[in-house]
Scaffold this motif. Structure first.
Motif, short mmCIF file in Angstrom:
data_model
loop_
_atom_site.label_atom_id
_atom_site.label_comp_id
_atom_site.label_asym_id
_atom_site.label_seq_id
_atom_site.Cartn_x
_atom_site.Cartn_y
_atom_site.Cartn_z
N ARG A 61 0.83 -1.20 0.00
CA ARG A 61 0.00 0.00 0.00
C ARG A 61 0.87 1.25 0.00
NH1 ARG A 61 -0.44 2.72 4.84
NH2 ARG A 61 0.25 1.62 6.73
N THR A 62 0.25 2.34 -0.40
CA THR A 62 0.93 3.63 -0.36
C THR A 62 0.73 4.26 1.02
OG1 THR A 62 -1.00 4.86 -1.12
CG2 THR A 62 0.48 3.95 -2.81
N PRO A 63 1.61 5.14 1.43
CA PRO A 63 1.36 5.88 2.69
C PRO A 63 0.10 6.72 2.55
CG PRO A 63 3.63 6.13 1.95
CD PRO A 63 2.89 5.51 0.82
N SER A 64 -0.58 6.95 3.65
CA SER A 64 -1.84 7.72 3.63
C SER A 64 -1.63 9.07 4.29
CB SER A 64 -2.95 6.95 4.35
OG SER A 64 -2.58 6.68 5.69
N GLY A 65 -2.49 10.01 3.92
CA GLY A 65 -2.41 11.35 4.47
C GLY A 65 -2.59 11.37 5.97
N GLY A 66 -1.69 12.04 6.66
CA GLY A 66 -1.76 12.12 8.12
C GLY A 66 -1.21 10.93 8.84
N GLU A 67 -0.74 9.92 8.10
CA GLU A 67 -0.21 8.71 8.74
C GLU A 67 1.14 9.01 9.38
OE1 GLU A 67 0.87 4.03 7.71
OE2 GLU A 67 0.30 5.42 6.11
N VAL A 68 1.35 8.49 10.58
CA VAL A 68 2.61 8.65 11.29
C VAL A 68 3.49 7.44 10.98
CG1 VAL A 68 3.72 8.85 13.53
CG2 VAL A 68 1.56 10.04 13.09
N LEU A 69 4.71 7.72 10.52
CA LEU A 69 5.64 6.67 10.14
C LEU A 69 6.92 6.76 10.96
CD1 LEU A 69 5.38 7.00 6.25
CD2 LEU A 69 4.21 5.33 7.70
N PRO A 70 7.60 5.64 11.15
CA PRO A 70 8.91 5.70 11.78
C PRO A 70 9.88 6.50 10.91
CG PRO A 70 8.07 3.45 11.73
CD PRO A 70 7.17 4.26 10.85
N LYS A 71 10.64 7.34 11.51
CA LYS A 71 11.57 8.17 10.75
C LYS A 71 12.61 7.33 10.01
CE LYS A 71 14.37 12.37 11.25
NZ LYS A 71 14.92 13.35 12.20
#
Length: 287
Positions: A61-71
């Motif tokens: 999947r693609t990242p989603s708007g507002g999603e928090v990801l590990p740096k």
């Protein structure tokens, strides 16, 4: 969450599409096939071995708007995109490269310990080890998803004496045979010494599906005219299902018995990266 860098190459045109993704699942299976014949008076059928077919299904999947990801995931995406830009050869188009530069801000370094910017992955959250995706990040992925669709089609040669733009078809020159690279999950020729994979999985695509993950509270459809009917997805992103039958371009797939003992033709790292460790390759170090 498993972050990865996807590279999908169409062998007929020798062009690749690259994008950062998040792996939801990766399923690989092998199926030995036999032909059987029943004869009179024999309790057991007579079996004749035919082949062993290897298939895979990747759900990403693609990242989603507002999603928090590990740096560190974004740092890894930037590093892999830079490696592709510098060492990927001529298969990655200039347009795809420019897209990666805008998406990930490749012109500026980003480190896990701080410093640098993350492009469309926004700014750091209260947690210094996390970053948040921009709300409009899904719009960045639309052109790349459209190009992934295009890779599922063959290559045509224009008819003699006819302009390519004036006819709907021509002589087919090549089927959509693809090569998939997806970090440590899909590769061949992995070198345990150099830590790099030379090629991806050669496969015949049999499944390709893109699902829009919309927010039920905020779904919008924009129609400007009948020739421009477009679905504007909300910020939840897309899920891609890709699968097919794997082909083996180099070496026989199976065992050989010789002076070096029993060895597997595709190497110690088949079908996963085992860092060169296998009982069917080199003798174990018992010291």
């Amino acid at each position: 969450m498993t972050a990865a860098f996807l590279k999908l190459r169409h062998l007929g045109i020798n062009q690749s599409v690259c994008m950062p993704v998040i792996i939801s699942s990766f399923e690989s299976s092998v199926t030995p096939k036999w032909a059987s014949k029943e004869v009179y008076g024999r309790m057991d059928p007579i079996f004749s071995y035919q082949n062993t077919v290897r298939t895979f299904t990747a759900v990403i999947r693609t990242p989603s708007g507002g999603e928090v990801l590990p740096k560190d995931a974004v740092v890894d995406w930037k590093n892999q995109a830079k490696h592709e830009r510098n060492h990927g050869g001529a298969t990655t188009s200039a347009r795809n490269e420019q897209w990666l530069i805008r998406l990930l801000n490749l012109e500026e370094d980003l480190t896990i310990d701080g410093g640098g910017t993350t492009g469309h992955f926004g700014t750091s959250t209260e947690d210094p080890d996390e970053v948040m995706c921009d709300e409009d990040i899904t719009t960045m992925f639309l052109p790349i998803l459209a190009d992934l669709y295009k890779l599922m089609y063959p290559v045509y040669e224009p008819l003699p004496g006819v302009a390519a733009s004036s006819v709907g078809t021509g002589y087919m020159r090549g089927a959509p045979l693809l090569e998939l690279s997806l970090d440590g999950l899909a590769y061949t020729d992995y070198s345990a010494r150099s830590g790099a994979s030379a090629h991806g999985l050669l496969f015949v695509p049999e499944t390709f599906k893109v699902t829009s993950l919309t927010d039920e509270q905020n779904v919008s459809i924009a129609m400007s005219d009948i020739s421009d009917l477009r679905f504007h997805a909300a910020a939840k992103g897309y899920t891609i299902t890709l699968g097919g039958t794997i082909l083996h371009a180099k070496n026989r797939v199976g065992f050989t018995i010789g002076t070096n003992g029993v060895r597997f033709g595709q190497g110690a790292n088949f079908p996963y990266n085992t860092e060169g460790v296998s009982q069917f390759w080199e003798p174990p170090d018992l010291s």
